[in-house]
Design an enzyme around this catalytic site. Sequence first.
Site, PDB file in Angstrom:
ATOM      1  N   GLY A   1       0.773  -1.096  -0.296  1.00 20.14           N
ATOM      2  CA  GLY A   1       0.070   0.021  -0.071  1.00 20.14           C
ATOM      3  C   GLY A   1       0.908   1.306  -0.035  1.00 20.14           C
ATOM      4  O   GLY A   1       0.239   2.390   0.288  1.00 20.14           O
TER       5      GLY A   1
ATOM      6  N   SER B   1      -6.830  -0.581  12.708  1.00 18.52           N
ATOM      7  CA  SER B   1      -7.784   0.615  12.743  1.00 18.52           C
ATOM      8  C   SER B   1      -8.367   0.925  13.927  1.00 18.52           C
ATOM      9  O   SER B   1      -8.728  -0.317  14.600  1.00 18.52           O
ATOM     10  CB  SER B   1      -8.708   0.724  11.602  1.00 18.52           C
TER      11      SER B   1
ATOM     12  N   TYR C   1     -15.205  -4.196   7.534  1.00 14.25           N
ATOM     13  CA  TYR C   1     -13.985  -3.460   7.698  1.00 14.25           C
ATOM     14  C   TYR C   1     -13.670  -3.926   9.232  1.00 14.25           C
ATOM     15  O   TYR C   1     -12.112  -4.177   9.318  1.00 14.25           O
ATOM     16  CB  TYR C   1     -14.113  -2.174   7.615  1.00 14.25           C
TER      17      TYR C   1
ATOM     18  N   ILE D   1      -7.498   9.520   9.653  1.00 11.13           N
ATOM     19  CA  ILE D   1      -6.307  10.288   8.984  1.00 11.13           C
ATOM     20  C   ILE D   1      -6.854  10.792   7.585  1.00 11.13           C
ATOM     21  O   ILE D   1      -7.297  10.159   6.663  1.00 11.13           O
ATOM     22  CB  ILE D   1      -5.229   9.121   8.777  1.00 11.13           C
TER      23      ILE D   1
END
Length: 249
Positions: free
Chosen positions: A12, A141, A155, A188
């Site tokens: 990523g 996260s 997620y 973020i």
Amino acid sequence: MKLQNKTAFISGGASGIGRGVALRLAQDGAAVAVVDRNLAGAQSVAAEIIAAGGRAEAIEVDVTNAASVQAAAARATLKLGAPQILVCSAGICTLVPFAMMSEAIFDEMISVHLKGVFHCAKAVADGMIAARWGRIINITSVAGMNGGGSGLLHYASAKGGIIGFTKALAHELAADGITVNAVAPGLIDTPMLRASGMPDSVVEQLAQKMPVKRVGRPEDIAAACAYLASEEAGFVTGQVISPNGGAYL
Ligand code: NAI
């Protein structure tokens, strides 16, 4: 130049947090394999590192595919040396209510995030074990700890899974000199956030609700990764560090 003579493999790495980590670790002296399914983006980050005097290689990968990740790790090893630092930042995010969530949508999220970190760790662990030194850093996260909110079931499941994966692998690799930690960002400001369609005014409202009165920047996460990648962090393993501006205390 704390990371001189180290190679970092950053999934990523073409965008957002991964890009910020790639630039920071390069600044700290590491040679960086910028690994992403977006090759043009990875090439641009690698070019930025090289222009600043660093060493980097852009490599195309799909983290959901074991063979693709193995090939990327082999190329990184050939061009830059065996990776001793792995940062898994590749990710996607969609908002889908449970009632609308198909098995395919759920599977895709698990595949990119949870299988992605599995494939990346598999691809580099042998080299780290041989070197008797390694740093594995998985970007999870806050959603993996608090569920995120409506529409984030897939997620939050994937990110929560990454925390369990991190702790379990930390147990297995500690005796080989390898630490395994997770970094759990709060909100973020990255292309992922902007692609969610959230208007600037909403981002600003969210910022004002945060104890620190701003959303995070990739550099905030890169700083945590730089610490975990360093020699000084050798006694830190199986931990979740959460730079989140006080949004989750
Ligand atoms: P981003 O969208 O800017 O970057 C994600 C990168 O992952 C992109 O370059 C994309 O091409 C790559 N990628 C996606 N699927 C891939 C695949 N199958 N194989 C290889 N590369 C793939 O997103 P951002 O915000 O930088 O996110 C990075 C990580 O941080 C993600 O894991 C995300 O879930 C996590 N995160 C982000 C937060 C935020 O507020 N932006 C908050 C908490 C966690």
